[in-house]
Write an enzyme that holds these catalytic residues in place. Sequence first.
Site, PDB file in Angstrom:
ATOM      1  N   SER A  56     -10.953  -9.152   3.234  1.00 24.04           N
ATOM      2  CA  SER A  56     -10.541 -10.691   2.976  1.00 24.04           C
ATOM      3  C   SER A  56      -9.713 -10.858   4.446  1.00 24.04           C
ATOM      4  CB  SER A  56     -10.057 -11.257   1.819  1.00 24.04           C
ATOM      5  OG  SER A  56      -8.643 -10.313   1.614  1.00 24.04           O
ATOM      6  N   ASP A  94      -9.261  -1.552   2.421  1.00 23.79           N
ATOM      7  CA  ASP A  94     -10.754  -1.857   1.939  1.00 23.79           C
ATOM      8  C   ASP A  94     -11.611  -1.164   3.236  1.00 23.79           C
ATOM      9  OD1 ASP A  94     -12.108  -3.398   0.226  1.00 23.79           O
ATOM     10  OD2 ASP A  94     -11.269  -5.184   0.778  1.00 23.79           O
ATOM     11  N   GLU A 126     -17.373  -1.595  -1.898  1.00 28.44           N
ATOM     12  CA  GLU A 126     -17.920  -2.618  -2.749  1.00 28.44           C
ATOM     13  C   GLU A 126     -19.178  -2.374  -3.305  1.00 28.44           C
ATOM     14  OE1 GLU A 126     -18.050  -6.630  -0.990  1.00 28.44           O
ATOM     15  OE2 GLU A 126     -15.779  -6.739  -0.501  1.00 28.44           O
ATOM     16  N   GLU A 194     -14.659  -9.035  -9.795  1.00 27.57           N
ATOM     17  CA  GLU A 194     -14.396 -10.344  -9.097  1.00 27.57           C
ATOM     18  C   GLU A 194     -15.478 -11.227  -9.883  1.00 27.57           C
ATOM     19  OE1 GLU A 194     -13.855 -10.260  -5.007  1.00 27.57           O
ATOM     20  OE2 GLU A 194     -13.909 -12.506  -5.020  1.00 27.57           O
TER      21      GLU A 194
HETATM   22  O1  KIV Z   1     -10.852  -8.477   0.475  1.00 26.39           O
HETATM   23  C1  KIV Z   1     -10.328  -8.674  -0.619  1.00 26.39           C
HETATM   24  O2  KIV Z   1      -9.071  -9.447  -0.684  1.00 26.39           O
HETATM   25  C2  KIV Z   1     -10.531  -7.813  -2.152  1.00 26.39           C
HETATM   26  C3  KIV Z   1      -9.986  -8.741  -3.155  1.00 26.39           C
HETATM   27  C4  KIV Z   1     -10.177  -9.959  -3.493  1.00 26.39           C
HETATM   28  C5  KIV Z   1     -10.163  -7.634  -4.222  1.00 26.39           C
HETATM   29  O3  KIV Z   1     -11.564  -7.469  -1.958  1.00 26.39           O
END
Ligand code: KIV
Length: 303
Positions: A56, A94, A126, A194
Amino acid sequence: MSTRPALPADRRPVTIPDLFEMRRAGRPIVMVTAYDYPSARAAEAADVDMVLVGDSGAMTVLGYPSTVAVTVDEMLVLTKAARRGVEHALFVADLPFGSYEVSDEQAVATAVRFVKEGGADAVKLERGDASSVSRARAIVGAGVPVVGHVGLTPQSATSLGGYRAQGRTVDSALRIARGAVELQEAGCFCIVFEAVPNALTVELMTQMTVPIIGIGAGPATDGQVLVFHDLLGIREGTGAKFVRRYADLLDAMADGVARYAQEVRAGAFPTADHGYRIDQAELDRFRSLQDTMDSRVELVRPS
Ligand code: KIV
């Protein structure tokens, strides 16, 4: 009034077994995203249990229109900066879109970079389809702990029909259930749900044995995660339905910069007090040397 916790001196880093113990004991797990040193320090001062360098960050700090454009190298810069600010929370990075889809080997190589270069304790990927499950298994097999992510998975927002709740039809709910269980069986130690309906989460929780962190998945999960910029209002617009805003920092930031700009333009900043002093004798000596230098410059200046 501050609600900042008084932190014990013997605080120790949060481990994966700690998360399982919290789940067992029914103590909610708190996760927040961070993308740089100050956001990580804020998360650390608030004593959160998990910090996620979410992709994000592509949108919140890098200004991309979605998460898909962000590269591994960009994510590594954010991860390293946040790592420097996190001492106790379990630190998760991530894997960005395109960095794990090609093969299990690619996924392992990317995950290892986030651990070795970024200082991540774990990585997140994901989707719960067959290929993501295979990637999760491969990464876990290489010794890197993995967090799964099902429901609304922003990296595939286009195929999901946009940023919208998932699991509202039988097919979609079954897909989420299958993905969550398979990611768990592949060895994920934690899974993010989510934007799935509260009642579906309640059903899914009966099949889960690992800590589940929700974002827009209702109160039945073992913990919650929010995006730093959403919860602090460092963004334009209201954001998703599932966000609660605890501050309006973008307004506060813009107000602060506007006051500064106005005072500079009005000659009200800086005042003499914002500057440094020099002894009068030093200044006089400087002036006399300056005069000498000026005359020397005059001598060499072409006519
Ligand atoms: O990228 C992110 O911030 C996320 C969260 C919303 C879990 O994957």
